[in-house]
Design a protein around this motif. Structure first.
Motif, PDB file in Angstrom:
ATOM      1  N   UNK A  91       0.832  -1.202   0.000  1.00 59.27           N
ATOM      2  CA  UNK A  91       0.000   0.000   0.000  1.00 59.27           C
ATOM      3  C   UNK A  91       0.867   1.252   0.000  1.00 59.27           C
ATOM      4  N   UNK A  92       1.915   1.253   0.788  1.00 60.49           N
ATOM      5  CA  UNK A  92       2.825   2.398   0.844  1.00 60.49           C
ATOM      6  C   UNK A  92       3.448   2.622  -0.537  1.00 60.49           C
ATOM      7  N   UNK A  93       3.877   1.556  -1.176  1.00 57.68           N
ATOM      8  CA  UNK A  93       4.493   1.656  -2.505  1.00 57.68           C
ATOM      9  C   UNK A  93       3.494   2.209  -3.522  1.00 57.68           C
ATOM     10  N   UNK A  94       2.268   1.709  -3.489  1.00 63.72           N
ATOM     11  CA  UNK A  94       1.239   2.184  -4.421  1.00 63.72           C
ATOM     12  C   UNK A  94       0.932   3.659  -4.233  1.00 63.72           C
ATOM     13  N   UNK A  95       0.786   4.084  -2.975  1.00 67.20           N
ATOM     14  CA  UNK A  95       0.500   5.494  -2.719  1.00 67.20           C
ATOM     15  C   UNK A  95       1.698   6.381  -3.051  1.00 67.20           C
ATOM     16  N   UNK A  96       2.912   5.869  -2.869  1.00 68.52           N
ATOM     17  CA  UNK A  96       4.106   6.635  -3.242  1.00 68.52           C
ATOM     18  C   UNK A  96       4.118   6.868  -4.750  1.00 68.52           C
ATOM     19  N   UNK A  97       3.810   5.818  -5.515  1.00 69.27           N
ATOM     20  CA  UNK A  97       3.762   5.963  -6.976  1.00 69.27           C
ATOM     21  C   UNK A  97       2.673   6.959  -7.379  1.00 69.27           C
ATOM     22  N   UNK A  98       1.481   6.826  -6.789  1.00 74.53           N
ATOM     23  CA  UNK A  98       0.377   7.746  -7.112  1.00 74.53           C
ATOM     24  C   UNK A  98       0.717   9.190  -6.745  1.00 74.53           C
ATOM     25  N   UNK A  99       1.411   9.386  -5.620  1.00 69.68           N
ATOM     26  CA  UNK A  99       1.820  10.739  -5.233  1.00 69.68           C
ATOM     27  C   UNK A  99       2.742  11.333  -6.295  1.00 69.68           C
ATOM     28  N   UNK A 100       3.693  10.545  -6.767  1.00 67.44           N
ATOM     29  CA  UNK A 100       4.586  11.018  -7.827  1.00 67.44           C
ATOM     30  C   UNK A 100       3.841  11.268  -9.123  1.00 67.44           C
ATOM     31  N   UNK A 101       2.922  10.379  -9.456  1.00 69.40           N
ATOM     32  CA  UNK A 101       2.121  10.518 -10.671  1.00 69.40           C
ATOM     33  C   UNK A 101       1.328  11.818 -10.648  1.00 69.40           C
ATOM     34  N   UNK A 102       0.711  12.121  -9.504  1.00 62.91           N
ATOM     35  CA  UNK A 102      -0.067  13.357  -9.392  1.00 62.91           C
ATOM     36  C   UNK A 102       0.812  14.596  -9.415  1.00 62.91           C
ATOM     37  N   UNK A 103       1.938  14.537  -8.734  1.00 68.16           N
ATOM     38  CA  UNK A 103       2.809  15.706  -8.656  1.00 68.16           C
ATOM     39  C   UNK A 103       3.670  15.932  -9.882  1.00 68.16           C
ATOM     40  N   UNK A 104       3.871  14.891 -10.672  1.00 70.66           N
ATOM     41  CA  UNK A 104       4.763  14.975 -11.828  1.00 70.66           C
ATOM     42  C   UNK A 104       4.530  16.158 -12.761  1.00 70.66           C
ATOM     43  N   UNK A 105       3.292  16.413 -13.172  1.00 71.60           N
ATOM     44  CA  UNK A 105       3.071  17.503 -14.132  1.00 71.60           C
ATOM     45  C   UNK A 105       3.195  18.914 -13.543  1.00 71.60           C
ATOM     46  N   UNK A 106       3.258  19.062 -12.228  1.00 73.78           N
ATOM     47  CA  UNK A 106       3.165  20.394 -11.631  1.00 73.78           C
ATOM     48  C   UNK A 106       4.309  21.322 -12.035  1.00 73.78           C
ATOM     49  N   UNK A 107       5.528  20.827 -12.083  1.00 77.65           N
ATOM     50  CA  UNK A 107       6.653  21.705 -12.429  1.00 77.65           C
ATOM     51  C   UNK A 107       6.634  22.089 -13.915  1.00 77.65           C
ATOM     52  N   UNK A 108       6.511  21.141 -14.856  1.00 77.39           N
ATOM     53  CA  UNK A 108       6.491  21.570 -16.259  1.00 77.39           C
ATOM     54  C   UNK A 108       5.309  22.485 -16.591  1.00 77.39           C
ATOM     55  N   UNK A 109       4.146  22.187 -16.026  1.00 71.26           N
ATOM     56  CA  UNK A 109       2.983  23.045 -16.256  1.00 71.26           C
ATOM     57  C   UNK A 109       3.233  24.416 -15.633  1.00 71.26           C
ATOM     58  N   UNK A 110       3.822  24.426 -14.439  1.00 73.87           N
ATOM     59  CA  UNK A 110       4.147  25.694 -13.791  1.00 73.87           C
ATOM     60  C   UNK A 110       5.105  26.540 -14.618  1.00 73.87           C
ATOM     61  N   UNK A 111       6.127  25.918 -15.182  1.00 70.09           N
ATOM     62  CA  UNK A 111       7.080  26.641 -16.026  1.00 70.09           C
ATOM     63  C   UNK A 111       6.380  27.215 -17.259  1.00 70.09           C
ATOM     64  N   UNK A 112       5.530  26.423 -17.904  1.00 77.11           N
ATOM     65  CA  UNK A 112       4.829  26.886 -19.105  1.00 77.11           C
ATOM     66  C   UNK A 112       3.901  28.056 -18.782  1.00 77.11           C
ATOM     67  N   UNK A 113       3.155  27.935 -17.695  1.00 77.22           N
ATOM     68  CA  UNK A 113       2.240  29.010 -17.312  1.00 77.22           C
ATOM     69  C   UNK A 113       3.014  30.272 -16.931  1.00 77.22           C
TER      70      UNK A 113
END
Length: 190
Positions: A91-113
């Protein structure tokens, strides 16, 4: 200008959270898991970040940027909260992956905006880069020093480390005034 500054804060808070996870997740997990498993779970977080960034780029034209920011922030924060409460390694591994999956786009989208919202695109990118540096430098340092000063156990440290993610999400939602499903107008540069 307020939206631009809010975006810079969001990028800094996300990078802070990302680095707090990198620094403290192995430490916290090594209390109940082997150091190998703790490292593998942290690597799964980073695997999720990579997949999230690729999907963010691929979905960039189909999904409004604000939607990606809020959905990514919700996914990351919710997954981190569930990870802190999870009982098994799987469960910890799955939630760690999901946390990364959700956070992944934030920096590139932030840079573009930021590049579009700033008066000069280079200034927007520079501001985002500075926010990444400051978030990565001060996030883990602040959490570590604060936790040490008040004597937090490593379990409480994990919860304490969620503060930037939760703060980022609350600030994001309140600043963007819930207009997350509206496509941003394209700014033309003459």
């Amino acid at each position: 200008m307020a939206a631009f500054l809010a975006l810079i804060f969001i990028v800094a808070a996300y990078v802070s959270t990302e680095q707090i996870i990198t620094v403290f997740m192995p430490l916290v997990l090594s209390n109940s898991e082997s150091t190998t498993v703790a490292g593998q779970i942290t690597a799964l977080f980073w695997g999720g970040v990579i997949v999230g960034r690729v999907l963010g780029v691929l979905g960039g034209t189909a999904i409004p940027e604000r939607t990606m920011l809020v959905a990514g922030g919700l996914t990351m924060t919710g997954s981190l909260i569930l990870l802190a409460a999870a009982g098994s390694s799987w469960m910890i591994a799955g939630f760690a992956f999901l946390a990364g999956l959700g956070g992944g786009p934030l920096v590139p989208v932030g840079f573009a905006m930021a590049a579009r919202w700033a008066k000069n695109p280079s200034t927007g990118v520079l501001a985002c880069q500075a926010a990444c540096f400051l978030g990565g430098l001060f996030g883990p340092t602040t959490v570590g020093v604060s936790a040490n000063a008040v004597g937090l156990s490593s379990e409480l440290l994990a919860i304490f480390g969620l503060a930037p993610a939760i703060g980022c999400l609350v600030f994001l939602i309140s600043t963007l005034k819930f207009s997350v499903f509206v496509r941003l107008p394209q700014v033309s540069r003459s």
